[in-house]
Scaffold this motif. Structure first.
Motif, PDB file in Angstrom:
ATOM      1  N   GLY A  13      79.468  57.128  30.499  1.00 20.97           N
ATOM      2  CA  GLY A  13      79.083  55.726  30.464  1.00 20.97           C
ATOM      3  C   GLY A  13      78.693  55.280  31.858  1.00 20.97           C
ATOM      4  O   GLY A  13      78.456  56.091  32.746  1.00 20.97           O
ATOM      5  N   VAL A  14      78.653  53.970  32.052  1.00 24.48           N
ATOM      6  CA  VAL A  14      78.267  53.422  33.355  1.00 24.48           C
ATOM      7  C   VAL A  14      79.172  52.252  33.717  1.00 24.48           C
ATOM      8  O   VAL A  14      79.764  51.607  32.850  1.00 24.48           O
ATOM      9  CB  VAL A  14      76.796  52.927  33.352  1.00 24.48           C
ATOM     10  CG1 VAL A  14      75.834  54.072  33.187  1.00 24.48           C
ATOM     11  CG2 VAL A  14      76.565  51.898  32.277  1.00 24.48           C
ATOM     12  N   TYR A  15      79.285  52.017  35.017  1.00 21.12           N
ATOM     13  CA  TYR A  15      79.967  50.831  35.516  1.00 21.12           C
ATOM     14  C   TYR A  15      78.919  49.755  35.750  1.00 21.12           C
ATOM     15  O   TYR A  15      77.869  50.003  36.316  1.00 21.12           O
ATOM     16  CB  TYR A  15      80.705  51.132  36.816  1.00 21.12           C
ATOM     17  CG  TYR A  15      81.957  51.907  36.602  1.00 21.12           C
ATOM     18  CD1 TYR A  15      83.108  51.280  36.170  1.00 21.12           C
ATOM     19  CD2 TYR A  15      81.997  53.266  36.836  1.00 21.12           C
ATOM     20  CE1 TYR A  15      84.264  51.989  35.951  1.00 21.12           C
ATOM     21  CE2 TYR A  15      83.151  53.993  36.632  1.00 21.12           C
ATOM     22  CZ  TYR A  15      84.283  53.345  36.189  1.00 21.12           C
ATOM     23  OH  TYR A  15      85.431  54.053  35.981  1.00 21.12           O
ATOM     24  N   ARG A  16      79.180  48.551  35.313  1.00 22.21           N
ATOM     25  CA  ARG A  16      78.263  47.424  35.467  1.00 22.21           C
ATOM     26  C   ARG A  16      78.928  46.345  36.309  1.00 22.21           C
ATOM     27  O   ARG A  16      80.116  46.083  36.161  1.00 22.21           O
ATOM     28  CB  ARG A  16      77.911  46.820  34.104  1.00 22.21           C
ATOM     29  CG  ARG A  16      77.244  47.756  33.154  1.00 22.21           C
ATOM     30  CD  ARG A  16      75.802  47.815  33.483  1.00 22.21           C
ATOM     31  NE  ARG A  16      75.146  48.649  32.477  1.00 22.21           N
ATOM     32  CZ  ARG A  16      73.957  49.113  32.613  1.00 22.21           C
ATOM     33  NH1 ARG A  16      73.253  48.835  33.674  1.00 22.21           N
ATOM     34  NH2 ARG A  16      73.422  49.871  31.694  1.00 22.21           N
ATOM     35  N   PRO A  17      78.176  45.686  37.181  1.00 15.46           N
ATOM     36  CA  PRO A  17      78.754  44.580  37.939  1.00 15.46           C
ATOM     37  C   PRO A  17      78.930  43.352  37.037  1.00 15.46           C
ATOM     38  O   PRO A  17      78.186  43.152  36.077  1.00 15.46           O
ATOM     39  CB  PRO A  17      77.717  44.321  39.032  1.00 15.46           C
ATOM     40  CG  PRO A  17      76.440  44.868  38.494  1.00 15.46           C
ATOM     41  CD  PRO A  17      76.809  45.991  37.556  1.00 15.46           C
ATOM     42  N   VAL A  18      79.932  42.572  37.352  1.00 14.41           N
ATOM     43  CA  VAL A  18      80.194  41.337  36.612  1.00 14.41           C
ATOM     44  C   VAL A  18      79.478  40.195  37.330  1.00 14.41           C
ATOM     45  O   VAL A  18      79.447  40.142  38.565  1.00 14.41           O
ATOM     46  CB  VAL A  18      81.709  41.062  36.530  1.00 14.41           C
ATOM     47  CG1 VAL A  18      81.988  39.723  35.877  1.00 14.41           C
ATOM     48  CG2 VAL A  18      82.398  42.173  35.772  1.00 14.41           C
ATOM     49  N   ASP A  19      78.904  39.287  36.570  1.00 11.79           N
ATOM     50  CA  ASP A  19      78.231  38.109  37.144  1.00 11.79           C
ATOM     51  C   ASP A  19      79.238  37.312  37.972  1.00 11.79           C
ATOM     52  O   ASP A  19      80.347  37.021  37.510  1.00 11.79           O
ATOM     53  CB  ASP A  19      77.663  37.266  35.992  1.00 11.79           C
ATOM     54  CG  ASP A  19      76.905  36.056  36.498  1.00 11.79           C
ATOM     55  OD1 ASP A  19      76.589  36.015  37.706  1.00 11.79           O
ATOM     56  OD2 ASP A  19      76.615  35.165  35.691  1.00 11.79           O
ATOM     57  N   SER A  20      78.880  36.985  39.177  1.00 11.92           N
ATOM     58  CA  SER A  20      79.812  36.288  40.068  1.00 11.92           C
ATOM     59  C   SER A  20      80.186  34.901  39.554  1.00 11.92           C
ATOM     60  O   SER A  20      81.216  34.355  39.930  1.00 11.92           O
ATOM     61  CB  SER A  20      79.216  36.182  41.472  1.00 11.92           C
ATOM     62  OG  SER A  20      78.010  35.448  41.436  1.00 11.92           O
ATOM     63  N   SER A  21      79.382  34.309  38.688  1.00 11.27           N
ATOM     64  CA  SER A  21      79.720  32.986  38.155  1.00 11.27           C
ATOM     65  C   SER A  21      80.714  33.070  36.992  1.00 11.27           C
ATOM     66  O   SER A  21      81.169  32.034  36.506  1.00 11.27           O
ATOM     67  CB  SER A  21      78.448  32.277  37.691  1.00 11.27           C
ATOM     68  OG  SER A  21      77.878  32.970  36.588  1.00 11.27           O
ATOM     69  N   ALA A  22      81.061  34.274  36.555  1.00  4.44           N
ATOM     70  CA  ALA A  22      81.983  34.422  35.422  1.00  4.44           C
ATOM     71  C   ALA A  22      83.424  34.108  35.796  1.00  4.44           C
ATOM     72  O   ALA A  22      84.245  33.860  34.938  1.00  4.44           O
ATOM     73  CB  ALA A  22      81.896  35.845  34.859  1.00  4.44           C
ATOM     74  N   ARG A  23      83.758  34.113  37.087  1.00  2.95           N
ATOM     75  CA  ARG A  23      85.099  33.808  37.586  1.00  2.95           C
ATOM     76  C   ARG A  23      86.177  34.664  36.908  1.00  2.95           C
ATOM     77  O   ARG A  23      87.125  34.150  36.327  1.00  2.95           O
ATOM     78  CB  ARG A  23      85.426  32.336  37.438  1.00  2.95           C
ATOM     79  CG  ARG A  23      84.449  31.431  38.149  1.00  2.95           C
ATOM     80  CD  ARG A  23      85.102  30.119  38.540  1.00  2.95           C
ATOM     81  NE  ARG A  23      84.146  29.171  39.050  1.00  2.95           N
ATOM     82  CZ  ARG A  23      83.653  29.194  40.281  1.00  2.95           C
ATOM     83  NH1 ARG A  23      83.997  30.133  41.114  1.00  2.95           N
ATOM     84  NH2 ARG A  23      82.788  28.289  40.689  1.00  2.95           N
ATOM     85  N   VAL A  24      85.980  35.970  36.958  1.00  9.75           N
ATOM     86  CA  VAL A  24      86.967  36.915  36.428  1.00  9.75           C
ATOM     87  C   VAL A  24      87.574  37.681  37.604  1.00  9.75           C
ATOM     88  O   VAL A  24      86.970  37.783  38.670  1.00  9.75           O
ATOM     89  CB  VAL A  24      86.317  37.892  35.420  1.00  9.75           C
ATOM     90  CG1 VAL A  24      85.895  37.172  34.157  1.00  9.75           C
ATOM     91  CG2 VAL A  24      85.136  38.612  36.029  1.00  9.75           C
ATOM     92  N   PRO A  25      88.791  38.209  37.437  1.00  7.16           N
ATOM     93  CA  PRO A  25      89.474  38.862  38.564  1.00  7.16           C
ATOM     94  C   PRO A  25      88.994  40.286  38.854  1.00  7.16           C
ATOM     95  O   PRO A  25      89.662  41.018  39.556  1.00  7.16           O
ATOM     96  CB  PRO A  25      90.934  38.857  38.123  1.00  7.16           C
ATOM     97  CG  PRO A  25      90.862  38.887  36.645  1.00  7.16           C
ATOM     98  CD  PRO A  25      89.647  38.083  36.280  1.00  7.16           C
ATOM     99  N   PHE A  26      87.874  40.687  38.319  1.00  2.37           N
ATOM    100  CA  PHE A  26      87.368  42.029  38.585  1.00  2.37           C
ATOM    101  C   PHE A  26      85.878  41.959  38.883  1.00  2.37           C
ATOM    102  O   PHE A  26      85.196  41.024  38.484  1.00  2.37           O
ATOM    103  CB  PHE A  26      87.649  42.968  37.407  1.00  2.37           C
ATOM    104  CG  PHE A  26      87.290  42.409  36.071  1.00  2.37           C
ATOM    105  CD1 PHE A  26      86.007  42.555  35.570  1.00  2.37           C
ATOM    106  CD2 PHE A  26      88.227  41.739  35.302  1.00  2.37           C
ATOM    107  CE1 PHE A  26      85.665  42.042  34.335  1.00  2.37           C
ATOM    108  CE2 PHE A  26      87.896  41.229  34.067  1.00  2.37           C
ATOM    109  CZ  PHE A  26      86.614  41.383  33.578  1.00  2.37           C
TER     110      PHE A  26
END
Length: 82
Positions: A13-26
């Motif tokens: 699989g792949v690692y995807r970046p999380v949108d910075s506006s999502a305000r999640v701890p990862f």
């Protein structure tokens, strides 16, 4: 090490970046490949599978011919568990 994670072998699989506006701890999430994976079986594996299915069919036939199959086959299960 892959993408800052302690993984010895490449994961399917792949690692995807999380949108910075999502305000999640990862900062990243893992997205696995689509399931089921495509598996190419060799001719030997297909033949072994056919022999195994034939043997299971014969065992099922024997099971239906015996009056008390639990008494007969229970010994085999016990021996296999040993």
């Amino acid at each position: 090490m892959k993408d800052g994670y302690l993984i010895d072998t490449p994961a399917p699989g792949v690692y995807r970046p999380v949108d910075s506006s999502a305000r999640v701890p990862f900062a990243k999430f893992y997205k696995p490949d689509a399931l089921p994976p495509k598996i190419d079986l060799s001719k030997d594996v297909i033949q072994a599978y056919g022999r195994a299915m034939h043997a299971l069919g014969r065992l099922d036939g024997f099971w239906s011919e015996i009056e008390d199959p639990e008494a007969v086959f229970g010994l085999f299960v016990y021996k296999e568990a040993e």
